[in-house]
Design a protein around this motif. Structure first.
Motif, PDB file in Angstrom:
ATOM      1  N   ALA A   1       0.736  -1.113  -0.051  1.00  0.00           N
ATOM      2  CA  ALA A   1      -0.241   0.137   0.106  1.00  0.00           C
ATOM      3  C   ALA A   1       0.924   1.260  -0.083  1.00  0.00           C
ATOM      4  N   PRO A   2       0.389   2.258  -0.492  1.00  0.00           N
ATOM      5  CA  PRO A   2       1.065   3.582  -0.617  1.00  0.00           C
ATOM      6  C   PRO A   2       1.126   4.191   0.864  1.00  0.00           C
ATOM      7  N   LEU A   3       2.610   4.960   1.244  1.00  0.00           N
ATOM      8  CA  LEU A   3       2.528   5.458   2.430  1.00  0.00           C
ATOM      9  C   LEU A   3       1.881   6.697   2.630  1.00  0.00           C
ATOM     10  N   ARG A   4       1.514   7.157   3.681  1.00  0.00           N
ATOM     11  CA  ARG A   4       0.788   8.333   4.163  1.00  0.00           C
ATOM     12  C   ARG A   4       1.899   9.587   4.267  1.00  0.00           C
TER      13      ARG A   4
ATOM     14  N   GLY B   1      -8.521  -5.916  -9.095  1.00  0.00           N
ATOM     15  CA  GLY B   1      -9.052  -5.410 -10.603  1.00  0.00           C
ATOM     16  C   GLY B   1      -7.987  -6.235 -11.336  1.00  0.00           C
ATOM     17  N   GLU B   2      -6.510  -6.255 -11.175  1.00  0.00           N
ATOM     18  CA  GLU B   2      -5.827  -6.811 -12.152  1.00  0.00           C
ATOM     19  C   GLU B   2      -4.438  -7.675 -11.156  1.00  0.00           C
TER      20      GLU B   2
ATOM     21  N   SER C   1       2.974 -11.016  -2.430  1.00  0.00           N
ATOM     22  CA  SER C   1       2.398  -9.669  -2.284  1.00  0.00           C
ATOM     23  C   SER C   1       1.551  -9.116  -3.800  1.00  0.00           C
ATOM     24  N   LEU C   2       0.724  -8.390  -3.454  1.00  0.00           N
ATOM     25  CA  LEU C   2      -0.065  -7.948  -4.416  1.00  0.00           C
ATOM     26  C   LEU C   2       0.372  -6.372  -4.547  1.00  0.00           C
ATOM     27  N   VAL C   3       0.715  -5.728  -5.679  1.00  0.00           N
ATOM     28  CA  VAL C   3       1.083  -4.330  -5.846  1.00  0.00           C
ATOM     29  C   VAL C   3      -0.052  -3.684  -6.915  1.00  0.00           C
ATOM     30  N   ASP C   4       0.035  -2.547  -7.047  1.00  0.00           N
ATOM     31  CA  ASP C   4      -0.533  -1.834  -8.252  1.00  0.00           C
ATOM     32  C   ASP C   4      -2.064  -1.676  -7.838  1.00  0.00           C
TER      33      ASP C   4
END
Length: 319
Positions: free
Chosen positions: A85-88, A215-216, A230-233
Motif C-alpha cells: 500500500a502507499p505510504l501516508r 482488479g488486476e 504480495s499484490l502491488v498496483d
C-alpha cells in the motif's frame, strides 16, 4: 512505462518527497509497468522507496486518491499484509499533486521480491496461493469509502467512434494509420464482441453483494519473496463481483472449487466470461486511444501496436 514522460519536470520529485519525510540522494527511473511512471528513491543510507507518478487526465485525481486510500486502509486497518500500500504523507494523504492539472505522486515502501510479467503462467500451487489471497481480500469488509468497480466498458465510446468513421485518417504518429486499418479489418469482430459484452453485462450486474476486488491480480502485479506473496498496483481496487479478479487466476475447475470452499461462494461462469471479454475490449480501446494520439516510434508505442494486433486476433479466434 519504458518511455520517460517527455513533458514532466523530474525536478519536482525531490521537493515533493519531503512530504513523506524522504530526502532523496538518488532517484533512478524504473522502466516497469504500463500506464504510470516510476522511480526508485534512495537516501544514501540504504533505505529506498518506490515512487509512482500518474497522469490524472486519464483518471480523476479524486478517483485515484480514493483507490490509494482504500489500499492503505486494507493494510493499516484490515491488516492484510500482502497489500503493498502507499505510504501516508505528513498530512495523512496518499496522493499529492505535482502540478495543477496533470501529474500526481504516491510513495510506496520498496518491496523486495521477484516480480512476474503479464501473461506468465502460474503453477497449480502458485494459483492456489493467489486464490487464497483473493479469498481473504474478498472476505474483508470494504473500507469506507471504497470506490466502485469500473463501468461496463470504459472505452466503448472510443471504439464506437472508430467503427463509425472507418475511413477518417488518424494522424497521431507512425502507428496511427496502421492501427486504423487494423480496426477496420476487425470491425465485424469488434461489433459482435461488443454486443456479446452487453448481453453478459446483464448477468454480471446481478450477482449479489459486491466485494473488494484488486482488479488486476495477474503475475505482473505479484511479488514473491521468501515464499511470501504480495499484490502491488492497487489503482484499480473497487467493489465488484469476485469474478473480476478470479478470471485472471483460475485456469482449472479445481481453482474455482478452492475459492468456493474458502468463501462459500461459487463463481459464476457468465461473470467470468464477462470480465475476460471486457478486459480484452478495454485493452483494444486503450491501445486505440494511444495510437490515435500524438506519439513517436518508441518502445511503448511499439508495444501498444503489437498488443493491439495480438488482442484483436484473439478476440476473433475466441468469438
Amino acid at each position: 512505462m519504458r518511455d520517460r514522460p517527455d513533458d514532466f519536470d523530474e525536478g519536482l520529485l525531490r521537493p515533493a518527497l519531503r512530504a513523506w519525510g524522504v530526502r532523496a540522494t538518488t532517484l533512478d527511473y524504473a522502466p516497469v509497468g504500463f500506464g504510470d511512471y516510476h522511480w526508485v528513491a534512495g537516501d544514501g543510507g540504504g533505505r529506498r522507496w518506490f515512487v509512482t507518478v500518474a497522469d490524472v487526465r486519464r483518471r480523476t485525481f479524486d478517483g485515484l486518491g480514493l483507490a490509494m486510500d482504500t489500499a492503505a486502509a486494507l493494510r493499516e486497518e484490515a491488516g492484510l499484509g500482502f497489500v503493498v500500500a502507499p505510504l501516508r504523507s505528513s498530512d495523512g494523504t496518499t496522493l499529492r499533486r505535482l502540478d495543477r492539472h496533470r501529474y500526481a505522486m504516491s510513495v510506496f515502501p520498496y518491496a523486495d521480491g521477484a516480480a512476474g510479467h503479464f501473461g506468465d503462467e502460474l503453477t497449480a500451487s502458485d494459483r492456489g496461493t493467489v486464490i487464497d489471497l483473493l479469498a481473504e481480500l474478498h472476505a474483508t469488509p470494504p473500507p469506507l469509502p471504497t470506490p466502485p468497480g469500473p463501468p461496463e466498458l470504459a472505452g466503448r465510446s472510443v471504439l464506437e467512434l472508430c467503427l463509425g468513421e472507418p475511413d477518417r485518417p488518424w494522424l497521431g504518429g507512425p502507428f496511427s494509420e496502421p492501427a486504423r486499418e487494423l480496426i477496420a479489418e476487425y470491425a465485424g469482430t469488434l461489433r459482435r464482441r461488443l454486443t456479446e459484452l452487453a448481453e453478459l453485462a446483464r448477468t454480471a450486474g446481478t450477482l449479489g453483494e459486491p466485494v473488494v476486488t484488486h482488479g488486476e491480480p495477474h503475475p505482473g502485479n505479484l511479488l514473491r519473496a521468501d515464499g511470501q506473496w504480495s499484490l502491488v498496483d492497487w489503482d484499480t481496487v473497487g467493489l465488484a463481483p469476485p469474478e473480476r479478479d478470479l478470471w485472471l487466476v483460475a485456469e482449472e475447475p479445481g481453482d474455482l472449487a478452492r475459492y468456493a470452499e474458502a468463501t462459500g461462494r461459487t463463481p459464476e461462469p457468465r461473470a467470468l466470461a464477462f470480465y475476460r471479454l471486457r478486459w480484452a475490449l478495454d485493452d483494444v480501446a486503450e491501445f486505440v486511444e494511444w495510437l490515435r494520439s500524438p506519439h513517436g516510434r518508441t518502445p511503448d508505442a511499439e508495444q501498444a501496436w503489437t498488443s493491439l494486433a495480438e488482442t484483436l486476433a484473439e478476440l476473433r479466434a475466441t468469438s
